[in-house]
Design a protein around this motif. Structure first.
Motif, PDB file in Angstrom:
ATOM      1  N   SER A  60      46.856  29.421  42.558  1.00 42.57           N
ATOM      2  CA  SER A  60      46.276  30.258  43.281  1.00 42.57           C
ATOM      3  C   SER A  60      45.033  29.651  44.113  1.00 42.57           C
ATOM      4  CB  SER A  60      45.902  31.671  42.744  1.00 42.57           C
ATOM      5  OG  SER A  60      44.929  31.344  41.717  1.00 42.57           O
ATOM      6  N   TYR A  61      44.956  28.233  44.118  1.00 42.96           N
ATOM      7  CA  TYR A  61      43.591  27.602  44.600  1.00 42.96           C
ATOM      8  C   TYR A  61      42.567  28.457  44.316  1.00 42.96           C
ATOM      9  CZ  TYR A  61      47.743  27.015  47.678  1.00 42.96           C
ATOM     10  OH  TYR A  61      48.975  26.403  48.165  1.00 42.96           O
ATOM     11  N   SER A  62      42.592  28.544  43.127  1.00 43.47           N
ATOM     12  CA  SER A  62      41.126  29.250  42.381  1.00 43.47           C
ATOM     13  C   SER A  62      40.326  30.426  42.982  1.00 43.47           C
ATOM     14  CB  SER A  62      40.215  28.045  42.236  1.00 43.47           C
ATOM     15  OG  SER A  62      40.486  26.779  41.737  1.00 43.47           O
ATOM     16  N   LYS A  63      41.680  31.199  43.580  1.00 43.77           N
ATOM     17  CA  LYS A  63      41.063  32.447  44.058  1.00 43.77           C
ATOM     18  C   LYS A  63      41.783  33.567  43.209  1.00 43.77           C
ATOM     19  CE  LYS A  63      42.666  31.099  48.207  1.00 43.77           C
ATOM     20  NZ  LYS A  63      42.836  31.516  49.675  1.00 43.77           N
ATOM     21  N   CYS A  64      41.619  34.832  43.287  1.00 44.35           N
ATOM     22  CA  CYS A  64      42.397  35.960  43.037  1.00 44.35           C
ATOM     23  C   CYS A  64      43.665  35.909  43.761  1.00 44.35           C
ATOM     24  CB  CYS A  64      41.502  37.170  42.991  1.00 44.35           C
ATOM     25  SG  CYS A  64      42.442  38.706  42.782  1.00 44.35           S
ATOM     26  N   ALA A  65      44.712  35.938  43.090  1.00 45.83           N
ATOM     27  CA  ALA A  65      45.928  35.922  43.615  1.00 45.83           C
ATOM     28  C   ALA A  65      46.049  37.444  44.401  1.00 45.83           C
ATOM     29  CB  ALA A  65      47.203  36.005  42.685  1.00 45.83           C
ATOM     30  N   TYR A  66      45.241  38.463  44.336  1.00 46.14           N
ATOM     31  CA  TYR A  66      45.343  39.588  45.031  1.00 46.14           C
ATOM     32  C   TYR A  66      44.373  39.883  46.154  1.00 46.14           C
ATOM     33  CZ  TYR A  66      47.809  41.477  40.727  1.00 46.14           C
ATOM     34  OH  TYR A  66      48.770  41.624  39.697  1.00 46.14           O
ATOM     35  N   CYS A  67      43.132  39.761  45.919  1.00 47.52           N
ATOM     36  CA  CYS A  67      42.203  39.793  47.021  1.00 47.52           C
ATOM     37  C   CYS A  67      41.680  38.600  47.753  1.00 47.52           C
ATOM     38  CB  CYS A  67      40.895  40.625  46.269  1.00 47.52           C
ATOM     39  SG  CYS A  67      39.820  39.737  45.050  1.00 47.52           S
ATOM     40  N   VAL A  74      31.737  32.235  39.601  1.00 50.89           N
ATOM     41  CA  VAL A  74      30.641  32.902  38.764  1.00 50.89           C
ATOM     42  C   VAL A  74      31.536  33.599  37.380  1.00 50.89           C
ATOM     43  CG1 VAL A  74      28.995  33.671  40.448  1.00 50.89           C
ATOM     44  CG2 VAL A  74      30.924  35.139  40.197  1.00 50.89           C
ATOM     45  N   SER A  75      32.730  33.414  37.558  1.00 52.44           N
ATOM     46  CA  SER A  75      33.474  34.076  36.253  1.00 52.44           C
ATOM     47  C   SER A  75      34.821  33.357  36.172  1.00 52.44           C
ATOM     48  CB  SER A  75      33.989  35.547  36.627  1.00 52.44           C
ATOM     49  OG  SER A  75      34.843  36.203  35.515  1.00 52.44           O
ATOM     50  N   TYR A  76      35.522  33.153  35.097  1.00 53.15           N
ATOM     51  CA  TYR A  76      36.812  32.257  35.110  1.00 53.15           C
ATOM     52  C   TYR A  76      37.954  33.277  35.180  1.00 53.15           C
ATOM     53  CZ  TYR A  76      39.520  28.317  33.319  1.00 53.15           C
ATOM     54  OH  TYR A  76      40.352  27.265  33.251  1.00 53.15           O
ATOM     55  N   GLY A  77      37.771  34.478  35.583  1.00 57.90           N
ATOM     56  CA  GLY A  77      38.942  35.474  35.868  1.00 57.90           C
ATOM     57  C   GLY A  77      39.791  35.645  34.831  1.00 57.90           C
ATOM     58  N   ASP A  78      40.759  36.516  35.225  1.00 53.57           N
ATOM     59  CA  ASP A  78      42.060  36.902  34.070  1.00 53.57           C
ATOM     60  C   ASP A  78      43.393  36.133  34.323  1.00 53.57           C
ATOM     61  OD1 ASP A  78      39.776  38.574  33.117  1.00 53.57           O
ATOM     62  OD2 ASP A  78      40.482  40.543  34.066  1.00 53.57           O
ATOM     63  N   LEU A  99      49.953  35.950  36.737  1.00 56.07           N
ATOM     64  CA  LEU A  99      49.099  35.501  37.839  1.00 56.07           C
ATOM     65  C   LEU A  99      47.482  35.313  37.888  1.00 56.07           C
ATOM     66  CD1 LEU A  99      47.954  37.941  39.343  1.00 56.07           C
ATOM     67  CD2 LEU A  99      50.053  37.988  40.560  1.00 56.07           C
ATOM     68  N   ALA A 100      46.597  34.573  38.282  1.00 60.20           N
ATOM     69  CA  ALA A 100      45.063  34.366  38.353  1.00 60.20           C
ATOM     70  C   ALA A 100      44.818  35.764  38.960  1.00 60.20           C
ATOM     71  CB  ALA A 100      44.575  33.159  38.606  1.00 60.20           C
ATOM     72  N   SER A 101      43.807  36.668  38.604  1.00 59.96           N
ATOM     73  CA  SER A 101      43.223  37.608  38.836  1.00 59.96           C
ATOM     74  C   SER A 101      41.729  37.724  38.680  1.00 59.96           C
ATOM     75  CB  SER A 101      44.015  38.725  38.614  1.00 59.96           C
ATOM     76  OG  SER A 101      43.300  40.112  38.901  1.00 59.96           O
ATOM     77  N   CYS A 102      40.924  38.481  39.665  1.00 56.00           N
ATOM     78  CA  CYS A 102      39.520  38.460  39.381  1.00 56.00           C
ATOM     79  C   CYS A 102      39.343  39.540  38.473  1.00 56.00           C
ATOM     80  CB  CYS A 102      38.952  38.780  40.611  1.00 56.00           C
ATOM     81  SG  CYS A 102      39.129  40.460  41.461  1.00 56.00           S
ATOM     82  N   THR A 103      38.249  39.845  37.873  1.00 54.17           N
ATOM     83  CA  THR A 103      38.223  40.893  36.647  1.00 54.17           C
ATOM     84  C   THR A 103      38.275  42.233  37.474  1.00 54.17           C
ATOM     85  OG1 THR A 103      37.007  39.630  35.599  1.00 54.17           O
ATOM     86  CG2 THR A 103      36.613  41.979  34.848  1.00 54.17           C
ATOM     87  N   LEU A 104      37.718  42.405  38.456  1.00 57.99           N
ATOM     88  CA  LEU A 104      37.805  43.880  39.315  1.00 57.99           C
ATOM     89  C   LEU A 104      39.270  44.180  39.646  1.00 57.99           C
ATOM     90  CD1 LEU A 104      34.810  43.717  41.661  1.00 57.99           C
ATOM     91  CD2 LEU A 104      35.146  45.048  39.717  1.00 57.99           C
ATOM     92  N   CYS A 105      39.998  43.272  40.200  1.00 57.55           N
ATOM     93  CA  CYS A 105      41.162  43.720  40.728  1.00 57.55           C
ATOM     94  C   CYS A 105      42.154  44.020  39.348  1.00 57.55           C
ATOM     95  CB  CYS A 105      41.961  42.591  41.321  1.00 57.55           C
ATOM     96  SG  CYS A 105      41.593  42.407  43.158  1.00 57.55           S
ATOM     97  N   ASP A 263      44.300  26.430  52.477  1.00 60.44           N
ATOM     98  CA  ASP A 263      44.803  27.381  51.440  1.00 60.44           C
ATOM     99  C   ASP A 263      43.611  27.595  50.562  1.00 60.44           C
ATOM    100  OD1 ASP A 263      47.254  27.366  52.606  1.00 60.44           O
ATOM    101  OD2 ASP A 263      48.072  25.770  51.085  1.00 60.44           O
ATOM    102  N   GLU A 264      42.809  26.742  50.358  1.00 56.72           N
ATOM    103  CA  GLU A 264      41.656  26.787  49.196  1.00 56.72           C
ATOM    104  C   GLU A 264      40.587  27.992  49.584  1.00 56.72           C
ATOM    105  OE1 GLU A 264      43.370  22.556  49.316  1.00 56.72           O
ATOM    106  OE2 GLU A 264      42.853  24.046  50.459  1.00 56.72           O
ATOM    107  N   SER A 265      40.416  27.981  51.047  1.00 62.62           N
ATOM    108  CA  SER A 265      39.473  28.865  51.396  1.00 62.62           C
ATOM    109  C   SER A 265      39.498  30.308  51.070  1.00 62.62           C
ATOM    110  CB  SER A 265      39.069  28.706  52.797  1.00 62.62           C
ATOM    111  OG  SER A 265      38.969  27.477  52.890  1.00 62.62           O
ATOM    112  N   ALA A 266      38.440  31.081  50.789  1.00 55.19           N
ATOM    113  CA  ALA A 266      38.452  32.483  50.473  1.00 55.19           C
ATOM    114  C   ALA A 266      39.142  33.069  51.864  1.00 55.19           C
ATOM    115  CB  ALA A 266      37.175  33.074  50.239  1.00 55.19           C
ATOM    116  N   TYR A 267      39.847  34.001  51.657  1.00 53.20           N
ATOM    117  CA  TYR A 267      40.394  34.952  52.697  1.00 53.20           C
ATOM    118  C   TYR A 267      41.027  34.163  53.835  1.00 53.20           C
ATOM    119  CZ  TYR A 267      36.419  37.129  50.029  1.00 53.20           C
ATOM    120  OH  TYR A 267      35.727  37.854  49.019  1.00 53.20           O
ATOM    121  N   SER A 268      41.721  33.336  53.437  1.00 53.67           N
ATOM    122  CA  SER A 268      42.360  32.376  54.502  1.00 53.67           C
ATOM    123  C   SER A 268      43.596  32.976  54.768  1.00 53.67           C
ATOM    124  CB  SER A 268      42.725  31.084  54.004  1.00 53.67           C
ATOM    125  OG  SER A 268      43.581  31.093  52.812  1.00 53.67           O
ATOM    126  N   GLY A 269      44.171  33.661  53.920  1.00 57.64           N
ATOM    127  CA  GLY A 269      45.351  34.530  54.087  1.00 57.64           C
ATOM    128  C   GLY A 269      45.127  35.601  55.303  1.00 57.64           C
TER     129      GLY A 269
END
Length: 285
Positions: A60-67, A74-78, A99-105, A263-269
């Motif tokens: 997931s390019y070290s990003k939350c697969a959702y958001c 700052v966090s290793y995610g879930d 899949l890799a997700s942030c804690t909030l999602c 792909d690696e950039s935040a919100y590139s989708g």
């Protein structure tokens, strides 16, 4: 959210591959038999999926697969169970369900929510009198093996089951978010919101609504961070296309634009959605 692909190599922990995968599955089906016989009340799932984080972050390019927010700064995610293990117990140790997700999602919004448009996929047939021999035979037919496709449910079959169930929460490994999602810029609110790609399409609207309710995909702080990325993208795009500025400035802005879209950039989708639009259709804040 953007389309993702599995990296099927030895970065996947061995616990989820081959005989060790079947060993975990055998414990699950035996527990399900015990529940049907009243010996146990419910499944308990030892958290053996934590070692999957590193591989999932690569996918997931070290990003939350959702958001698409960075998860490792700052966090290793879930490690997120796409189909919740409380409802789909047999997928608790299925790598293709992770899949890799942030804690909030994951923890604040999705939790164990999972809406489907059609009948949910059925669990494996386990009866009170199912023998150990029967259980040992069926474990290979319950989930995919993430590396050796011939050792489990074929990946294509797993994907077809997903399509037949039609979850309203997209799976970026199977669904292409670009086919359902559009983006709406609001300069006055300094936000970019996820919207249906086709405002008249009922399925698109249902999927966006589910994403809002169960992923928090339009939470205010997320809309604001998308807007900041959009601002930089607009500036880079306009300058890189301006023939009246010095070549070195235009080259630098072109590089920034390309970097934002990778792909690696935040919100590139989201930004790739605007990249497909003509400059005249871009809203300049």
């Amino acid at each position: 959210m953007r389309k993702l692909s599995r990296i099927r190599d030895m970065g996947i922990p061995p616990t989820f591959v081959g005989d060790l995968r079947k060993k975990q599955l055998l414990k699950l089906v035996k527990t399900e038999r015990d529940i049907k016989n009243g010996i146990l009340e419910k499944h308990k799932f030892p958290s053996t999926w934590s070692p999957c984080k590193e591989q999932l972050h690569k996918e997931s390019y070290s990003k939350c697969a959702y958001c698409e927010s960075p998860t490792t700064v700052v966090s290793y995610g879930d490690v997120e169970h796409y189909r919740p293990k409380s409802k789909y117990w047999w997928l608790a140790y299925c790598y293709d369900n992770y899949l890799a997700s942030c804690t909030l999602c994951n923890q604040k919004y999705k939790k164990a929510k999972f809406k489907t448009l059609h009948t949910p996929i059925k669990p494996p047939l386990i009866k009170k009198n199912s023998t150990d021999t029967y259980l040992e035979k069926i474990v290979d037919r319950i989930t995919p093996d993430p590396i050796q496709e011939t050792d489990g449910v074929p990946w294509d079959t797993y994907c077809q089951e997903h399509i037949a169930e039609r979850p309203l929460l997209l799976n970026p490994y199977i669904d292409d978010p670009k086919a359902y999602f559009g983006w709406e810029v609001s300069p006055e609110n300094e936000s970019v919101r996820l919207v249906p790609l086709d405002a008249q399409n009922k399925l698109h609207k249902k999927i966006v609504k589910a994403s809002e309710e169960d992923y928090g995909i339009n939470r205010p702080e997320l809309c604001f961070h998308r807007f900041e990325a959009y601002l930089v993208y607009c500036a880079a795009r306009l300058i890189s296309e301006d023939v009246n500025i010095p070549d070195n400035y235009r080259t630098m802005q072109r590089r920034i634009r390309e970097r934002l879209l990778r792909d690696e950039s935040a919100y590139s989708g989201m930004l790739q959605y605007f990249e497909q639009k003509p400059t005249t259709a871009i809203i300049i804040p």
